[in-house]
Design a protein around this motif. Structure first.
Motif, mmCIF file in Angstrom:
data_model
loop_
_atom_site.group_PDB
_atom_site.id
_atom_site.type_symbol
_atom_site.label_atom_id
_atom_site.label_comp_id
_atom_site.label_asym_id
_atom_site.label_seq_id
_atom_site.Cartn_x
_atom_site.Cartn_y
_atom_site.Cartn_z
ATOM 1 N N UNK A 26 0.816 -1.208 0.000
ATOM 2 C CA UNK A 26 0.000 0.000 0.000
ATOM 3 C C UNK A 26 0.850 1.258 0.000
ATOM 4 N N UNK A 27 0.252 2.389 -0.386
ATOM 5 C CA UNK A 27 1.000 3.648 -0.444
ATOM 6 C C UNK A 27 1.175 4.266 0.938
ATOM 7 N N UNK A 28 2.332 4.856 1.161
ATOM 8 C CA UNK A 28 2.583 5.628 2.368
ATOM 9 C C UNK A 28 3.534 6.761 1.989
ATOM 10 N N UNK A 29 3.023 7.970 2.067
ATOM 11 C CA UNK A 29 3.763 9.135 1.587
ATOM 12 C C UNK A 29 5.159 9.203 2.194
ATOM 13 N N UNK A 30 6.137 9.476 1.334
ATOM 14 C CA UNK A 30 7.512 9.623 1.776
ATOM 15 C C UNK A 30 8.223 8.314 2.040
ATOM 16 N N UNK A 31 7.534 7.188 1.879
ATOM 17 C CA UNK A 31 8.112 5.882 2.212
ATOM 18 C C UNK A 31 8.064 4.923 1.029
ATOM 19 N N UNK A 32 6.870 4.655 0.498
ATOM 20 C CA UNK A 32 6.716 3.575 -0.478
ATOM 21 C C UNK A 32 6.996 4.079 -1.894
ATOM 22 N N UNK A 33 8.273 4.261 -2.170
ATOM 23 C CA UNK A 33 8.703 4.584 -3.522
ATOM 24 C C UNK A 33 9.180 3.307 -4.212
ATOM 25 N N UNK A 34 9.709 3.435 -5.413
ATOM 26 C CA UNK A 34 10.125 2.257 -6.165
ATOM 27 C C UNK A 34 11.259 1.504 -5.474
ATOM 28 N N UNK A 35 12.179 2.215 -4.839
ATOM 29 C CA UNK A 35 13.276 1.537 -4.140
ATOM 30 C C UNK A 35 12.745 0.682 -2.994
ATOM 31 N N UNK A 36 11.770 1.226 -2.261
ATOM 32 C CA UNK A 36 11.152 0.474 -1.163
ATOM 33 C C UNK A 36 10.462 -0.774 -1.711
ATOM 34 N N UNK A 37 9.721 -0.600 -2.810
ATOM 35 C CA UNK A 37 9.010 -1.731 -3.412
ATOM 36 C C UNK A 37 9.986 -2.799 -3.896
ATOM 37 N N UNK A 38 11.064 -2.372 -4.531
ATOM 38 C CA UNK A 38 12.051 -3.328 -5.044
ATOM 39 C C UNK A 38 12.711 -4.124 -3.925
ATOM 40 N N UNK A 39 12.791 -3.520 -2.749
ATOM 41 C CA UNK A 39 13.452 -4.175 -1.624
ATOM 42 C C UNK A 39 12.512 -5.098 -0.851
ATOM 43 N N UNK A 40 11.251 -4.667 -0.658
ATOM 44 C CA UNK A 40 10.368 -5.384 0.265
ATOM 45 C C UNK A 40 9.146 -6.036 -0.393
ATOM 46 N N UNK A 41 8.893 -5.754 -1.667
ATOM 47 C CA UNK A 41 7.624 -6.204 -2.248
ATOM 48 C C UNK A 41 7.809 -6.993 -3.541
ATOM 49 N N UNK A 60 7.091 10.976 -11.585
ATOM 50 C CA UNK A 60 6.155 9.867 -11.687
ATOM 51 C C UNK A 60 6.641 8.835 -12.699
ATOM 52 N N UNK A 61 7.075 9.305 -13.867
ATOM 53 C CA UNK A 61 7.594 8.405 -14.891
ATOM 54 C C UNK A 61 8.796 7.623 -14.373
ATOM 55 N N UNK A 62 9.700 8.318 -13.718
ATOM 56 C CA UNK A 62 10.915 7.665 -13.210
ATOM 57 C C UNK A 62 10.574 6.596 -12.179
ATOM 58 N N UNK A 63 9.608 6.896 -11.316
ATOM 59 C CA UNK A 63 9.222 5.938 -10.283
ATOM 60 C C UNK A 63 8.600 4.679 -10.892
ATOM 61 N N UNK A 64 7.737 4.850 -11.868
ATOM 62 C CA UNK A 64 7.120 3.695 -12.522
ATOM 63 C C UNK A 64 8.183 2.858 -13.218
ATOM 64 N N UNK A 65 9.089 3.511 -13.912
ATOM 65 C CA UNK A 65 10.110 2.797 -14.683
ATOM 66 C C UNK A 65 11.163 2.157 -13.789
ATOM 67 N N UNK A 66 11.347 2.697 -12.588
ATOM 68 C CA UNK A 66 12.359 2.174 -11.680
ATOM 69 C C UNK A 66 11.861 0.968 -10.891
#
Length: 381
Positions: free
Chosen positions: A22-37, A78-84
């Motif tokens: 789920x989204x959490x402002x300032x936390x769940x970016x692409x790097x977080x997703x790549x690491x934990x999800x 936004x584009x960078x986050x989706x692509x990352x």
């Protein structure tokens, strides 16, 4: 990507399992997703601020210690986050804006990237609410509906995230669905409790047919299972991942095991137990005496005779038609696989029918009943 176990599809987006970051402002970016999800079926990045007003509000929030995504070029970010994002999970981006134009631009980017756009109607921070963003949209449904309709003109798959128990959940959910949203993401807040409001999830499930994501206080699979059994198609976690980096892996393992075992991971509770949603009619006996099923049929807008006919129509020619030795002469009236019944199980054995196959047919029967009935406008519960 192997999606055959769950067969979850929203628009053109396929999900490998029903667990979401789920989204959490300032936390769940692409790097977080790549690491934990990595194993999540869906990763929802954000919330991202798409215009000057939301970035300015986020800056004020950051000054008092909140983490936020603040950018000079929101669309490029936004584009960078989706692509990352580097998993085989489906991707969504949770966004905020004080004007619909920036949301439409974000929707176009998401659609081009085969991603889902999620409109934040959830944030309750004062700085955002004061500029008409987040939870403010829940109190201004005419504007929310207009924004949903405008966003959907882009063809993007659209999710809307809301918070339960703020306004009339049923009326709000129905308006969001009627406006054209594909997914409703519900933070089932129960103030003062460290648990999700399961009744709120069930009431919303009884009111709309759109894909439903349930969220709040999920720290282990039993929590997710409770939300699934009240009608959520997916569950989402965010803060729990910060406390337990393996939480998503554990939830995916749990729901995979459940799906393999019974064939319907979010099968409803029995209605006679007082906790089942409308889908639970698939497990009900014929309504030959006053019971909880009568209340559900009234909500659904069909008579006991119509209910009986729907079950018989669906079952004819299928394996559910069999079962002379069962309580009511057909598997169509039999209960959930997880409830012990040697008579039902004996019929399944005679038919060479597995438990998961039985439950998948029961799910199809539930869909058939709901597809052929009209849910009334007024909530009766």
């Amino acid at each position: 990507m192997n999606n055959e176990l769950f067969n979850l599809q929203v628009g053109n987006i396929s999900l490998k399992n029903p667990v979401a970051l789920g989204p959490m402002a300032g936390v769940t970016d692409s790097n977080f997703a790549n690491k934990y999800a990595k194993n999540a079926g869906l990763v929802i990045l954000g919330g991202f601020n798409m215009d000057d007003k939301t970035n300015e509000a986020a800056s004020r929030m950051a000054e008092r210690g909140r983490e936020e995504f603040i950018t000079d070029n929101p669309l490029q970010f936004l584009k960078e986050e989706i692509n990352n994002e580097d998993t085989d999970s489906a991707v969504a981006v949770n966004v905020r804006s004080a004007t619909p134009e920036h949301l439409i631009e974000a929707a176009q980017i998401a659609k081009e990237s085969d991603a889902i756009l999620e409109l934040d109607a959830h944030c309750r921070q004062e700085e955002m609410v004061d500029i008409g963003v987040g939870e403010a949209l829940m109190h201004d449904t005419s504007r929310l509906v207009e924004w949903i309709q405008n966003i959907k003109e882009t063809g993007v798959v659209l999710s809307v995230k809301i918070r339960a128990n703020v306004v009339d959940d049923v009326e709000l959910s129905r308006q969001i669905e009627s406006a054209g949203a594909d997914i409703l993401h519900v933070d089932a807040t129960l103030e003062g409790k460290n648990t999700a409001d399961l009744k709120a999830i069930r009431k919303i499930r009884d009111s709309v047919r759109m894909t439903l994501i349930g969220n709040n206080s999920i720290t282990e699979f039993s929590d997710a299972k409770d939300i699934f059994s009240r009608g959520a198609d997916l569950v989402s976690v965010s803060r729990g991942v910060m406390d337990n980096p393996y939480l998503i892996d554990e939830l995916v393992e749990g729901v995979n095991d459940l799906q393999n075992k019974i064939g319907w991971y979010n099968a409803p509770k029995h209605i006679c137990a007082g906790e089942g949603d409308l889908r639970g009619l698939t497990f009900c006996c014929p309504p030959i005496k006053p019971c909880a099923v009568q209340k559900k049929l009234n909500k659904l807008g069909i008579s006991p005779e119509e209910f009986k006919n729907l079950k018989m129509e669906f079952s004819k020619g299928s394996k559910l038609e069999f079962g002379d030795s069962t309580c009511f002469g057909s598997l169509a009236w039999c209960c959930k696989l997880t409830k012990f019944c040697p008579i039902r199980d004996g019929v399944l054995y005679m038919l060479d029918m597995s438990g998961p196959e039985y439950m998948r047919l029961k799910k199809e029967l539930a869909d058939y009943i709901l597809d052929n009935a009209n849910i009334p406008v007024n909530e009766t519960e």
